[in-house]
Write a protein that holds these residues in place. Structure first.
Motif: not given
Lengths: 222, 222
Positions: A84, A88, A92, A95, A151, A155, A159, B92, B95, B148-152, B154-155, B158-159
């Motif tokens: 994951d 990411m 990110l 980008m 932002w 992130f 990561l 994000l 995606m 499928g992405s925990v981090w995505l 999370r972000f 936050q956004l």
DNA sequence: CCTCAGCTAATAATCGATTTTTAATGAATA
DNA sequence: TATTCATTAAAAATCGATTATTAGCTGAGG
């Protein structure tokens, strides 16, 4: 007019936060480990209040898990999570790098060259591993710095810390490191040439190679 | 085998964190305002230690700025930052939504329909604004949940909080809200049809329309 | 044996008071 | 009149002690 901008002074809480962050990323705590607050207090020679404030921040940042009424623990590691994080990073940082190549000015070019050079030097001097880590982080930060999004940078930083928890499980591998260093050099070259397409492709490759390293570390030592 | 999973009990600190987060996102504090800790302590009827721990977490989360030795302040608002946040949301959430459409199962489809329905109901009952906000957040969370992405995730969360600081500056606008609600409905339809392409296009449009609202709020009330 | 209540030790969370640092005020000086 | 410095007031950060909660243990009952 003593007008030096202070980057937010320093408190016991902020200092212990920095130290703990470094130690957590550097793998000084076992994954899944429950933190013994009193032991930490002792070890780092810090009071309970600033320590708890730092732990709270680290939990919000994602380097600790907070379980109400039962303290803090170090997050576990898993292959899924590593995948994951790497995915990411690909999305990110890719980008961000592309935008950085669009926005970056001459000062950025200079910063890139400087950061790469410092990193290479630290690489030759094999000891001082901590120093290398700091310069490596700084290099990658510089790559994406002028992307224009506060932002996104935030992130990416997060990561990186998470990714490094995996990468730093194992010992440094000089052979692979040399390859990665070569890529660092080429990344700078492509950035200076403003070849966004090729730069992104190489960054992808770079992250994937780092991922392979981190995965190996995890499988062998995690 | 009393095996209910407790979602991490609750402490004074965690409770005040939740309340403050809600109030910060909801605009109960002026942008740029310096927090008077003693007043907060008084107002929320909470001790200093749990309050400070909550403030530290909120700072790490990005809803407060911590300046060492001089406390906490509410982050300022700017058009540049709003643009940044909206751009990041586009990237994000787009995606995440695409992946959710790939991964989402029947349970997800059910959750979507349920979340949309609840939101629409809350919309008819004009009062209970807080309730609407909660359901709206929940709807958008559901849209991307199976990415499928925990981090995505999370972000994105936050956004959303950051975005809502702008959106909630102004009064609710029934006309626009109706349009947005229509889009909510269509988003669910496209998700059920697994039309990733169209779904993403519509989500982009939805975020852009929300951005227009937020921008107007900022220009008029910020 | 296993389970579960009740007890105790250990730990987390919180409180109240103290120390440290910053911000505000006003007189002294250039 | 603007600037510096000392003084004081306010606020932030931290400490030491207390309270609340959990985890570990032990023995009774099923």
């Amino acid at each position: 007019m003593n007008q030096y901008i202070q980057p937010s002074a320093s408190t016991a809480s902020s200092r212990i936060y920095d130290v703990l962050r470094k130690d957590l990323v550097g793998g000084r705590f076992a994954a899944g480990e429950k933190l013994a607050i009193n032991a930490l207090k002792e070890h780092y020679q810090v009071g309970l209040s600033p320590l708890r404030e730092a732990l709270n921040k680290l939990a919000a940042y994602g380097l600790l898990i907070q379980e109400n009424q039962r303290g803090f623990r170090v997050p576990t590691l898993s292959r899924d999570e590593l995948d994951d994080i790497a995915q990411m990073r690909l999305a990110l940082e890719g980008m961000a790098f592309e935008q950085a190549i669009v926005n970056g000015d001459a000062a950025w070019e200079a910063d890139l060259l400087a950061a790469e050079h410092r990193l290479k030097c630290a690489d030759i001097t094999l000891d001082k591993d901590d120093e290398w880590e700091k310069l490596h982080t700084q290099f990658h930060r510089t790559l994406v710095a002028p992307c224009g999004s506060v932002w996104l940078l935030r992130f990416i930083e997060q990561l990186h810390d998470q990714f490094d928890r995996y990468r730093r499980l194992g010992p440094k591998m000089p052979v692979i490191r040399q390859e990665l260093d070569q890529q660092h050099h080429e990344l700078v070259e492509l950035a200076l040439k403003r070849d966004a397409q090729a730069a992104r492709t190489l960054l992808d490759e770079h992250i994937r190679k780092s991922y392979d390293v981190a995965l190996q570390c995890f499988l062998e030592h995690g």
